[in-house]
Structures are given as structure tokens and as C-alpha cells.
Design an enzyme around this catalytic site. Structure first.
Site, PDB file in Angstrom:
ATOM      1  N   ASP B  13       0.867  -1.181   0.000  1.00 42.69           N
ATOM      2  CA  ASP B  13       0.000   0.000   0.000  1.00 42.69           C
ATOM      3  C   ASP B  13       0.899   1.224   0.000  1.00 42.69           C
ATOM      4  O   ASP B  13       2.097   1.135   0.255  1.00 42.69           O
ATOM      5  CB  ASP B  13      -0.878  -0.020   1.263  1.00 42.69           C
ATOM      6  CG  ASP B  13      -1.801   1.198   1.362  1.00 42.69           C
ATOM      7  OD1 ASP B  13      -2.397   1.569   0.333  1.00 42.69           O
ATOM      8  OD2 ASP B  13      -1.917   1.787   2.453  1.00 42.69           O
ATOM      9  N   SER B  14       0.293   2.393  -0.266  1.00 40.10           N
ATOM     10  CA  SER B  14       1.051   3.639  -0.197  1.00 40.10           C
ATOM     11  C   SER B  14       1.455   3.974   1.248  1.00 40.10           C
ATOM     12  O   SER B  14       2.321   4.806   1.457  1.00 40.10           O
ATOM     13  CB  SER B  14       0.223   4.774  -0.776  1.00 40.10           C
ATOM     14  OG  SER B  14      -0.998   4.879  -0.081  1.00 40.10           O
ATOM     15  N   GLY B  46      -2.510   9.242  -4.391  1.00 37.28           N
ATOM     16  CA  GLY B  46      -3.652   9.834  -5.094  1.00 37.28           C
ATOM     17  C   GLY B  46      -3.291  11.022  -5.976  1.00 37.28           C
ATOM     18  O   GLY B  46      -3.942  11.274  -6.981  1.00 37.28           O
ATOM     19  N   CYS B  76      -4.200  -1.011  -2.133  1.00 35.01           N
ATOM     20  CA  CYS B  76      -4.224   0.451  -2.310  1.00 35.01           C
ATOM     21  C   CYS B  76      -5.169   0.718  -3.472  1.00 35.01           C
ATOM     22  O   CYS B  76      -4.992   0.163  -4.569  1.00 35.01           O
ATOM     23  CB  CYS B  76      -2.811   0.919  -2.641  1.00 35.01           C
ATOM     24  SG  CYS B  76      -2.693   2.596  -3.268  1.00 35.01           S
ATOM     25  N   GLU B 155      -5.923   8.287  11.302  1.00 33.88           N
ATOM     26  CA  GLU B 155      -4.480   8.238  11.584  1.00 33.88           C
ATOM     27  C   GLU B 155      -4.128   8.987  12.864  1.00 33.88           C
ATOM     28  O   GLU B 155      -3.126   8.679  13.508  1.00 33.88           O
ATOM     29  CB  GLU B 155      -3.684   8.784  10.391  1.00 33.88           C
ATOM     30  CG  GLU B 155      -3.814   7.873   9.178  1.00 33.88           C
ATOM     31  CD  GLU B 155      -2.719   8.058   8.139  1.00 33.88           C
ATOM     32  OE1 GLU B 155      -1.874   8.944   8.287  1.00 33.88           O
ATOM     33  OE2 GLU B 155      -2.741   7.290   7.158  1.00 33.88           O
ATOM     34  N   CYS B 187     -11.943   3.225   0.537  1.00 30.96           N
ATOM     35  CA  CYS B 187     -10.621   3.664   0.998  1.00 30.96           C
ATOM     36  C   CYS B 187     -10.223   2.692   2.090  1.00 30.96           C
ATOM     37  O   CYS B 187     -11.041   2.351   2.957  1.00 30.96           O
ATOM     38  CB  CYS B 187     -10.686   5.083   1.544  1.00 30.96           C
ATOM     39  SG  CYS B 187      -9.216   5.561   2.490  1.00 30.96           S
ATOM     40  N   HIS B 189      -8.606   2.920   4.734  1.00 27.62           N
ATOM     41  CA  HIS B 189      -8.713   3.357   6.139  1.00 27.62           C
ATOM     42  C   HIS B 189     -10.141   3.222   6.671  1.00 27.62           C
ATOM     43  O   HIS B 189     -10.341   3.142   7.879  1.00 27.62           O
ATOM     44  CB  HIS B 189      -8.336   4.834   6.280  1.00 27.62           C
ATOM     45  CG  HIS B 189      -6.872   5.120   6.264  1.00 27.62           C
ATOM     46  ND1 HIS B 189      -6.106   5.007   5.133  1.00 27.62           N
ATOM     47  CD2 HIS B 189      -6.024   5.527   7.242  1.00 27.62           C
ATOM     48  CE1 HIS B 189      -4.858   5.345   5.416  1.00 27.62           C
ATOM     49  NE2 HIS B 189      -4.779   5.666   6.676  1.00 27.62           N
TER      50      HIS B 189
END
Lengths: 273, 273
Positions: B13-14, B46, B76, B155, B187, B189
Site C-alpha cells: 500500500d502507499s 492519489g 491500495c 491516523e 478507501c 482506512h
């Protein structure tokens, strides 16, 4: 000499944050033309290496030089910290950053030698303000706090929403218990939260806005170098806006920051410079 | 063949978001070893060009191949949308992304042919889920909504804070008024906000978690290719974590997502691959 006076000021940032610096320049030097570049394709700079930040800054300065700018303001904390010394030596145009004016104002403002810094993760972890402040006066104690939600809250239009007050309390309650008497808004977005931060921290804390101090430094530089644009009182300068991506989103945000509506924003390929 | 069975799964993932996919793989395939790579130096993807996303994905896949992975999951949304087709043709290892499993689950779940998508600005503006869903069933109406504050809220540890409920209301009130019966958490998250999103949207809306669907697809792939790790029941696989920057911050977040504590995270120079 006259062409120097009528030439525009170049201002650049990794994105939209530097608009608070452009806004202060418009307030303090209303007759000056401005060319603003926001590197929206490569934002955020905070996670990039020093070599890349220097490379990006060189490209942007070369682009701004095609607009015959008479002076350049690096309106980005990361680029001011990592690239200013290098590009200043390389280019034949006066260049100023936001960190030194902000740090100097805090050093002059603090009476009890305790200064607080709020900023992004990247700025706080770089300790750039602490290094510059203690380089000016090693007696000063600096307390730093990263507030990563402030930027997305501002960019998402929450600056007047009450959830922002709760998030300010979350981040700043520990700093409120320290003896600081001066606080630097060490991120270009944070002046947009200044009234809420001031209300939370109380009137006894002096809030330093590096955008304001940087515009003051620019004014002194133009006066010293005899480069002030001699327009009649009330004649307003013109601003041009360039970005590396997503012009519409930039324009929308810029219209919420700048004192007048922005008609166009142009996308350029910055990698060509 | 046995070495294929015991080889690890590569997941990338990023940044940290893909950990929700790794967590689902651990849940559904507890005997598998995992090598996770988070491209924390170059996050977010993105805002990057397609060429760069393909270049980054190639580098990461070459790195994961040094760990002899038997399959790779692109955890991702941006890289799944922009790089999957290209890298699938180039590498001799099965590769799956998160977009197709999520889209397919929504197409199967909707009874009234109205599907909502929430995601980052980049995912929503790419319209990747809309394209994939209408490619599967052109009758389906797709309503998209970008929720840029969700990632920084998660986060920064606000996933259980009540301000998050107000911000969910801010973003999702318009979607609540549409006739959608199915919503994709587009997404990586957002599964961490699932219980709050479900409480807000109500039980009549089916919430599709692409992380869950992707882990299911991976399980079917391993079974089909006879690559499932034949460990005894209760024997748990091992996870290794690699990042391109800021290992401590990654580890702290990972410990809040994964079902067990992560002991070490190693930083590698991904540009060398």
C-alpha cells in the site's frame, strides 16, 4: 531600475498554504503584482528528501524567473528549511523564506524565554524552528507540538466549525500548561485558525504569524533595494496563479483565502523547468 | 510445489491503510505468512501520475519478489486502479487488487441497483469504482462522495471520538437522502470507521468492505492454485513489515490495527528496486 520596480513578486508553496503569505503581501504591499505557484502535484513536501526539495525549488524558481520576478518568497516551511540556503547562492534574485522572519519575531516577543511552536509532523520533527531560535538565543526554551489534523480541517472548510475547537483542545491542552508566553503558527495553513487558537490559548499568549513577519521582511527588502512599485495610492496590484495539478480545487480554496475573487488558475508542467 | 505453499503473501500500500487488508488476510488465512510493504516515503499516491504509480508498483513488486512471495495483493485503491493491469502482464506471480472484489460484492449485494461509494478525493475523482461497477452492470446507478477528513481522523486516533460522528454527518447526510441500499468503503482506512458509519447510515444499508472481499478472493486463488499453506490448525503465520520511511510512526499505527503486537518494522530504500 524602473523595470525592477514594476516587476512582480514570486511566491511559491507546496500547495495552497502559502496563500496566507500571498494575502499578507497583498495587505502590506497592495501595489505589488504577485505570481504565485502552488506545487499541487507534488504536495506534501514534508515527506520528501532534502535533495528533492532543492530540485523542486530550483524548478519553481526557474519558472518564476520566466515571469521576470524581482524577488521570491518561499512560502513553505519545509522548502524554507531545506532549500533556502542552497538556492539563495545559486540564483541572481533576492529570495526569502518564512522560518527566519517567524523565529526572529518570536525571539523578540518572548519576555520569559519560553516559546511554543505548532506545525505539521514534518516541520516539528525537523526541529527547524528550534534550531533557528536557539541559534539566535540559546537561552530560549522551545516546546513543539505537531497538529496534523489542522491542515485537513482548514482545507475541508471546518475553520469555523465547533469540532475544530475540540480538536484544538485535544492538541494544545498540554502546551497550555507550559510557561510559554509566545507561540509561532509554524504552518502556513494555521493563520486561518488564528482566532480560534487565540481564543483557546488566551490573550496573554503572543501569537506569531510568520506570514505577517515575512511580508514585513519583503517590504523592508524592496525599500532597501529601491524596488517598491511606485503606483498611485489605491491602485492595486495583479495576482497570477499557477499550479502543477488540480487547478479547480486550488481556485476554490484560494477564493476563500484571498481578499478578492480569483478568475483563473493555470496548470503548468513544472518538471519542464 | 511445497515451497509455493509455504511461501509468504506480499501485500503493499502507499502507507498504513493497507493494514486493514492485511488484517483480513490474517483473519481468513491465519496460517499464511505475510510480507507487508508501506510506501510511507511517497504517500499519498492519489496525487501522483499513472506513470509514477506504475513505476512505484514495479519497484515494490521487485522488492516483494526478493522475499519469494507466492502471490501479491495491491492493498491500495489508487495502485489497484492505475497499475494492476500493467503489472499483472509483466510479472510471473498472481496479483490481485482491492477495487474489483469490492465492486463485485456491491453489484451482487444491491437489490435496487443504487450503490454509494465513499473514498478519498483521488479515488472519487478517478471514478474507478463507477467504471468497474457499470462495466459489470450498466443498470446500476452509482453515487460517489469524497470524505477527505476520514483518513487523518483515523491516523490521528479519533476513530472512537465523538467529533468523528459529526464529521460523518457532515459528509454523509446527502448520501443518506439518496435511495442507495449498498455502500462501498472505497478507501482502505474506512473499515476502521465502519461501526460509526453503519450506525449513522442505518442497518438497512449493506456496507461492503473491499478488504474483506479481497481476502476472500485471495483465499479462492490460493485454493485454486493449490498454494494454501498446510499448517496445523491454530498455527499462526508470521508477518514482516517494511516501509520506505518513518518506521516508528508506522509501527505505532499498525499496533492499533493488527490483532497482535508488531515487534519490528524495517526501512528499505525502495528506489533501489
Amino acid at each position: 531600475m524602473d523595470s525592477k520596480k514594476t516587476a512582480p513578486i514570486g511566491v511559491f508553496d507546496s500547495g495552497v498554504g502559502g496563500l496566507t503569505v500571498a494575502r499578507e503581501i497583498v495587505r502590506q504591499l497592495p501595489g505589488e503584482d504577485i505570481v504565485y505557484f502552488g506545487d499541487t502535484a507534488r504536495v506534501p513536501y514534508g515527506s520528501k528528501s532534502k535533495d528533492n526539495i532543492i530540485r523542486f525549488s530550483r524548478q519553481i524558481i526557474r519558472f518564476l524567473q520566466t515571469k521576470q520576478v524581482k524577488a521570491i518568497v518561499i512560502a513553505c516551511n519545509t522548502a524554507s528549511a531545506l532549500a533556502l540556503d542552497t538556492v539563495r547562492d545559486e540564483f541572481d534574485v533576492p529570495i526569502i523564506g518564512v522560518v527566519i522572519p517567524g523565529a526572529r519575531a518570536a525571539v523578540e516577543a518572548t519576555a520569559n524565554s519560553h516559546v511554543g511552536i505548532v506545525g505539521t509532523d514534518a516541520t516539528v520533527h525537523s526541529h527547524v524552528y528550534t534550531k533557528v531560535i536557539t541559534g539566535m538565543n540559546p537561552e530560549i526554551a522551545v516546546i513543539e507540538k505537531a497538529c496534523p489534523l489542522f491542515v485537513p480541517l482548514v482545507e475541508e472548510g471546518f475553520k469555523n466549525h465547533h469540532v475544530t475547537e475540540e480538536i484544538i483542545d485535544f492538541y494544545l491542552s498540554s502546551m497550555k500548561e507550559t510557561p510559554i508566553d509566545t507561540m509561532i503558527l509554524g504552518c502556513t495553513h494555521y493563520p486561518l485558525l488564528r482566532s480560534k487558537i487565540r481564543a483557546y490559548m488566551g490573550d496573554e499568549i503572543q501569537i506569531v504569524n510568520p506570514a505577517y513577519e515575512t511580508a514585513m521582511d519583503l517590504k523592508h527588502l524592496l525599500e532597501r533595494e529601491n524596488m517598491v512599485n511606485d503606483v498611485a495610492d489605491g491602485v492595486l496590484g495583479h495576482c497570477e496563479f499557477y499550479v502543477s495539478d488540480a487547478a479547480d480545487k486550488f481556485k476554490e480554496f484560494a477564493n476563500s483565502v484571498m481578499p478578492y475573487d480569483i478568475s483563473t488558475t493555470k496548470v503548468i508542467n513544472i518538471e519542464e523547468y
